[in-house]
Scaffold this motif. Structure first.
Motif, mmCIF file in Angstrom:
data_model
loop_
_atom_site.group_PDB
_atom_site.id
_atom_site.type_symbol
_atom_site.label_atom_id
_atom_site.label_comp_id
_atom_site.label_asym_id
_atom_site.label_seq_id
_atom_site.Cartn_x
_atom_site.Cartn_y
_atom_site.Cartn_z
ATOM 1 N N PRO A 200 24.862 -45.611 -119.982
ATOM 2 C CA PRO A 200 24.311 -46.734 -119.214
ATOM 3 C C PRO A 200 25.382 -47.778 -118.926
ATOM 4 O O PRO A 200 26.362 -47.912 -119.669
ATOM 5 N N VAL A 201 25.184 -48.531 -117.847
ATOM 6 C CA VAL A 201 26.142 -49.563 -117.457
ATOM 7 C C VAL A 201 25.443 -50.576 -116.554
ATOM 8 O O VAL A 201 24.511 -50.221 -115.817
ATOM 9 N N ILE A 202 25.866 -51.828 -116.624
ATOM 10 C CA ILE A 202 25.379 -52.860 -115.706
ATOM 11 C C ILE A 202 26.354 -52.975 -114.540
ATOM 12 O O ILE A 202 27.567 -53.048 -114.733
ATOM 13 N N LEU A 203 25.806 -52.979 -113.331
ATOM 14 C CA LEU A 203 26.611 -53.068 -112.109
ATOM 15 C C LEU A 203 26.304 -54.399 -111.422
ATOM 16 O O LEU A 203 25.139 -54.729 -111.168
ATOM 17 N N LEU A 333 17.848 -49.683 -112.151
ATOM 18 C CA LEU A 333 16.883 -50.770 -112.206
ATOM 19 C C LEU A 333 17.556 -52.021 -111.650
ATOM 20 O O LEU A 333 18.507 -52.535 -112.236
ATOM 21 N N CYS A 334 17.055 -52.514 -110.519
ATOM 22 C CA CYS A 334 17.699 -53.604 -109.788
ATOM 23 C C CYS A 334 16.854 -54.867 -109.894
ATOM 24 O O CYS A 334 15.674 -54.868 -109.534
ATOM 25 N N GLU A 394 21.692 -58.029 -110.517
ATOM 26 C CA GLU A 394 22.369 -56.987 -111.304
ATOM 27 C C GLU A 394 21.542 -55.706 -111.314
ATOM 28 O O GLU A 394 20.318 -55.725 -111.220
ATOM 29 N N MET A 395 22.258 -54.587 -111.440
ATOM 30 C CA MET A 395 21.627 -53.278 -111.566
ATOM 31 C C MET A 395 21.963 -52.688 -112.930
ATOM 32 O O MET A 395 23.093 -52.812 -113.404
ATOM 33 N N SER A 416 13.181 -50.188 -108.930
ATOM 34 C CA SER A 416 13.853 -49.051 -109.559
ATOM 35 C C SER A 416 14.017 -47.917 -108.563
ATOM 36 O O SER A 416 13.127 -47.649 -107.747
ATOM 37 N N PHE A 417 15.175 -47.279 -108.625
ATOM 38 C CA PHE A 417 15.494 -46.121 -107.782
ATOM 39 C C PHE A 417 15.674 -44.925 -108.704
ATOM 40 O O PHE A 417 16.596 -44.900 -109.521
#
Length: 420
Positions: A200-203, A333-334, A394-395, A416-417
């Motif tokens: 997992p990572v925050i973009l 998740l945006c 943030e995503m 969410s995508f």
């Protein structure tokens, strides 16, 4: 005949198509024959528009719709046959148009006719045929858009008052995050270091071009676009709670209760959540306000088929909770506005997280991730948890089968995508 009613009638499927749908219902020939009468009565009501034929047809349509509503709401929804859902949609569409005709003849107030019409059409979409590109899904959506646009042109409000949300951006001193945070990484970097490694990572800085970022947290925009639309809501702490339930309601009623502290709703303190709903197919105007992230083009599939991205909406007040659970697909998740506290655990810790027995909740843990009970769930001591806060713009990338607990810290709208 008024202009709105004519526009609706002009896009209705022809009677022979309706009869082809009814012909699939071989299990209930009596009901099918009754519906053939409805189609004939509907055509008569259209051409003559007299009160008697209109009321007779309306009574028949309402009776058939009520019958299939009972079928759809008996047992588990996934077990309902497609033909029963299609007939429910046909009935919803006919009842909606008959309501507009009643408004045209002033048998009921025209504004009330429109609101009831929208309720019937949305019911046909939500409980009837799936929100796909079937002819009835398209027709119901087209009817709703015609009515909504006709009404919105009269009520459009330019007030840009913002919702009162907290934590709309990451504080400069917020360094408590157990996973990486990246500023708009390249697709290749994301793929090699996170997608392929199931990390997992925050973009950040990936949503600045979304019109939603400036529109959705203004009070009147969402009310203008969604006001009289029917939405499914979850009621209660979370879906594992014995007092949890679901309901259908108008968007405006939900929004005023949960977001505007409406004095008329002061006695209603229950938490309601529009959760995991396909809102963007139901209300395409909102879909124009977002863009599918470019990272969704990366796939773990070996086939050359187009990637199917499933887009869901999550809208609710402070305190909404999704208990610790897993999903089978990749997820971005945006966060559009508000913020959420999220607790993660890796797939390898599944054996320590006490999933529920049975098919319904087998993807959900019995633990309360915020208040760990080591006496009841001793294996939880072995789990490595990752904590973070997801802020507006943030995503969060969640690989398949990563456990995640989500709690809103403020009024919140997330998208969410999901893809494979």
């Amino acid at each position: 005949m008024d202009v709105l009613l004519k526009k609706i009638i002009d896009i209705l499927p022809p009677p022979d198509f309706i009869q082809s749908i009814l012909g699939q219902n071989s299990a209930e020939p009596t009901l099918t024959n009754n519906f053939y009468k409805i189609v004939d009565g509907f055509a008569k009501a259209q051409s003559e528009t007299d009160e008697k034929s209109l009321n007779d047809t309306f009574i028949m349509v309402a009776a058939i719709k009520d019958h299939f509503w009972e079928i759809i709401n008996t047992g588990h929804f996934s077990k309902v046959s497609q033909i029963h859902r299609k007939i429910y949609t046909v009935a919803s569409l006919h009842k909606a148009v008959l309501l507009l005709m009643k408004g045209h003849l002033e048998l009921i107030h025209p504004n009330e006719a429109r609101e009831q019409c929208m309720w019937e059409l949305d019911n046909g979409l939500l409980l009837g045929c799936p929100l796909d590109h079937s002819i009835y899904g398209d027709v119901l959506n087209d009817c709703l858009n015609i009515i909504q646009n006709d009404r919105s042109s009269k009520i459009r409000n330019t007030d840009q008052t913002k919702l009162d949300t907290k934590y709309d951006s990451r504080p400069s001193n917020d360094i408590v995050c157990d996973i990486d945070i990246l500023e708009r990484p390249s697709i290749q970097h994301f793929k090699e270091n996170y997608f392929n490694r199931s990390q997992p990572v925050i973009l950040r800085d990936c949503m600045s071009q979304w019109p939603a970022m400036s529109k959705w947290n203004t009070i009147n925009y969402l009310l203008d676009v969604c006001q009289n639309r029917v939405i499914p809501i979850e009621i209660g702490k979370n879906y594992t709670n014995e007092n949890w339930s679901q309901d259908l309601c108008k968007f405006e009623d939900f929004f005023r209760r949960q977001f505007l502290d409406d004095e008329t709703c002061a006695g209603s303190k229950r938490i309601e959540y529009l959760a995991q709903h396909n809102l963007f197919d139901q209300i395409p105007t909102l879909k124009n306000d977002i863009f599918t992230p470019e990272y969704c083009c990366i796939t773990s599939r070996t086939s050359d088929n187009d990637i199917d991205v499933d887009i869901k909406a999550w809208l609710g007040p402070e305190g909404t909770i999704s208990p610790m659970h897993i999903d089978e697909k990749h997820n971005l998740l945006c966060q559009v506005f508000g913020s959420k506290r999220i607790i993660l655990a890796a797939p390898d810790d599944s054996v320590n997280l006490y999933p529920f027995d049975g098919d319904m909740l087998k993807n959900t843990s019995q633990i309360d991730a915020e208040h760990l009970d080591y006496d009841r769930f001793p294996l939880v001591r072995n789990v490595k948890f990752y904590s973070l806060t997801l802020y507006a713009s943030e995503m969060l990338y969640l690989p398949p089968k990563w456990w995640h607990f989500v709690k809103s810290l403020s009024k919140s709208f997330s998208v969410s995508f999901w893809w494979e």
